[in-house]
Design a protein around this motif. Sequence first.
Motif, PDB file in Angstrom:
ATOM      1  N   GLY A  22       0.932  -1.217   0.150  1.00 56.87           N
ATOM      2  CA  GLY A  22      -0.086   0.154   0.021  1.00 56.87           C
ATOM      3  C   GLY A  22       0.659   1.398  -0.093  1.00 56.87           C
ATOM      4  N   ILE A  23       1.848   1.175   0.882  1.00 59.58           N
ATOM      5  CA  ILE A  23       2.764   2.479   0.778  1.00 59.58           C
ATOM      6  C   ILE A  23       3.349   2.509  -0.725  1.00 59.58           C
ATOM      7  CG2 ILE A  23       4.767   3.399   1.645  1.00 59.58           C
ATOM      8  CD1 ILE A  23       4.146   1.882   4.258  1.00 59.58           C
ATOM      9  N   ARG A  24       3.951   1.555  -1.308  1.00 61.19           N
ATOM     10  CA  ARG A  24       4.517   1.743  -2.757  1.00 61.19           C
ATOM     11  C   ARG A  24       3.523   2.106  -3.517  1.00 61.19           C
ATOM     12  NH1 ARG A  24       7.628  -3.242  -0.857  1.00 61.19           N
ATOM     13  NH2 ARG A  24       5.958  -4.508  -1.510  1.00 61.19           N
ATOM     14  N   ALA A  25       2.163   1.636  -3.394  1.00 56.79           N
ATOM     15  CA  ALA A  25       1.301   2.097  -4.492  1.00 56.79           C
ATOM     16  C   ALA A  25       0.758   3.672  -4.255  1.00 56.79           C
ATOM     17  CB  ALA A  25      -0.096   1.377  -4.326  1.00 56.79           C
ATOM     18  N   ARG A  31       2.653  10.726  -4.601  1.00 54.58           N
ATOM     19  CA  ARG A  31       3.749  10.832  -3.378  1.00 54.58           C
ATOM     20  C   ARG A  31       3.432  12.039  -2.475  1.00 54.58           C
ATOM     21  NH1 ARG A  31       8.987  13.389  -2.329  1.00 54.58           N
ATOM     22  NH2 ARG A  31       9.919  12.071  -0.956  1.00 54.58           N
ATOM     23  N   SER A  32       3.063  12.972  -2.918  1.00 48.64           N
ATOM     24  CA  SER A  32       2.794  14.300  -1.865  1.00 48.64           C
ATOM     25  C   SER A  32       1.529  13.687  -1.059  1.00 48.64           C
ATOM     26  CB  SER A  32       2.529  15.411  -2.659  1.00 48.64           C
ATOM     27  OG  SER A  32       3.644  15.942  -3.473  1.00 48.64           O
ATOM     28  N   ASP A  37      -0.846  12.430   4.354  1.00 51.20           N
ATOM     29  CA  ASP A  37      -1.598  11.278   5.075  1.00 51.20           C
ATOM     30  C   ASP A  37      -0.839  10.602   6.051  1.00 51.20           C
ATOM     31  OD1 ASP A  37      -3.686  12.183   3.358  1.00 51.20           O
ATOM     32  OD2 ASP A  37      -3.686  10.406   2.256  1.00 51.20           O
ATOM     33  N   LEU A  38       0.282  10.333   5.733  1.00 51.49           N
ATOM     34  CA  LEU A  38       1.241   9.583   6.585  1.00 51.49           C
ATOM     35  C   LEU A  38       1.625  10.037   8.095  1.00 51.49           C
ATOM     36  CD1 LEU A  38       2.849   6.663   7.091  1.00 51.49           C
ATOM     37  CD2 LEU A  38       4.607   7.886   5.640  1.00 51.49           C
ATOM     38  N   ARG A  39       1.548  11.663   7.745  1.00 57.67           N
ATOM     39  CA  ARG A  39       2.112  12.255   8.868  1.00 57.67           C
ATOM     40  C   ARG A  39       1.440  11.964  10.316  1.00 57.67           C
ATOM     41  NH1 ARG A  39      -0.448  18.264   8.689  1.00 57.67           N
ATOM     42  NH2 ARG A  39      -2.257  17.418   7.835  1.00 57.67           N
ATOM     43  N   GLU A  40      -0.115  11.948  10.129  1.00 60.12           N
ATOM     44  CA  GLU A  40      -0.944  11.901  11.326  1.00 60.12           C
ATOM     45  C   GLU A  40      -0.287  10.363  12.334  1.00 60.12           C
ATOM     46  OE1 GLU A  40      -3.279  13.620  12.456  1.00 60.12           O
ATOM     47  OE2 GLU A  40      -2.788  14.850  10.554  1.00 60.12           O
ATOM     48  N   GLY A  55       2.574  23.861  13.295  1.00 58.91           N
ATOM     49  CA  GLY A  55       3.862  24.162  12.857  1.00 58.91           C
ATOM     50  C   GLY A  55       4.275  22.774  12.676  1.00 58.91           C
ATOM     51  N   LYS A  56       4.159  21.900  13.490  1.00 58.57           N
ATOM     52  CA  LYS A  56       4.875  20.585  13.558  1.00 58.57           C
ATOM     53  C   LYS A  56       4.266  19.876  12.394  1.00 58.57           C
ATOM     54  CE  LYS A  56       7.882  18.856  15.486  1.00 58.57           C
ATOM     55  NZ  LYS A  56       9.096  18.842  15.025  1.00 58.57           N
ATOM     56  N   ARG A  57       2.888  19.948  12.294  1.00 57.07           N
ATOM     57  CA  ARG A  57       2.211  19.183  11.240  1.00 57.07           C
ATOM     58  C   ARG A  57       2.559  19.591   9.882  1.00 57.07           C
ATOM     59  NH1 ARG A  57      -2.960  16.638  12.887  1.00 57.07           N
ATOM     60  NH2 ARG A  57      -3.077  17.064  14.876  1.00 57.07           N
ATOM     61  N   ARG A  58       2.738  20.924   9.714  1.00 55.25           N
ATOM     62  CA  ARG A  58       3.366  21.455   8.269  1.00 55.25           C
ATOM     63  C   ARG A  58       4.600  21.236   8.069  1.00 55.25           C
ATOM     64  NH1 ARG A  58       0.139  26.128  10.143  1.00 55.25           N
ATOM     65  NH2 ARG A  58       2.303  26.983  10.766  1.00 55.25           N
ATOM     66  N   GLU A  59       5.580  20.920   9.327  1.00 57.29           N
ATOM     67  CA  GLU A  59       6.943  20.761   8.798  1.00 57.29           C
ATOM     68  C   GLU A  59       7.075  19.290   8.298  1.00 57.29           C
ATOM     69  OE1 GLU A  59      10.718  20.839  11.917  1.00 57.29           O
ATOM     70  OE2 GLU A  59       8.878  19.552  12.600  1.00 57.29           O
ATOM     71  N   PHE A  60       6.329  18.615   8.544  1.00 56.31           N
ATOM     72  CA  PHE A  60       6.551  17.058   8.054  1.00 56.31           C
ATOM     73  C   PHE A  60       6.284  17.332   6.653  1.00 56.31           C
ATOM     74  CE2 PHE A  60       5.182  12.917   7.055  1.00 56.31           C
ATOM     75  CZ  PHE A  60       6.039  11.974   7.317  1.00 56.31           C
TER      76      PHE A  60
END
Length: 60
Positions: A22-25, A31-32, A37-40, A55-60
């Motif tokens: 799923g990650i590869r797909a 990718r963006s 979505d992965l940051r959560e 700010g931390k959320r945007r940083e990722f």
Amino acid sequence: MPPLMLQTADNPEGTPLEVFDGIRAGVAADRSQLCYDLREAFYGFNSPGATVSAGKRREF
């Protein structure tokens, strides 16, 4: 040497191959969006009681 992350007969507590597929797909498709979505889960923002700045959320 990093630990084995993949679920195998010798490592039944590992992550199923389908998760990595799923990650590869997601990388191949958009990718963006995958990174957004992965940051959560990556930082545990979705954990009960988690307090994370915008700010931390945007940083990722």
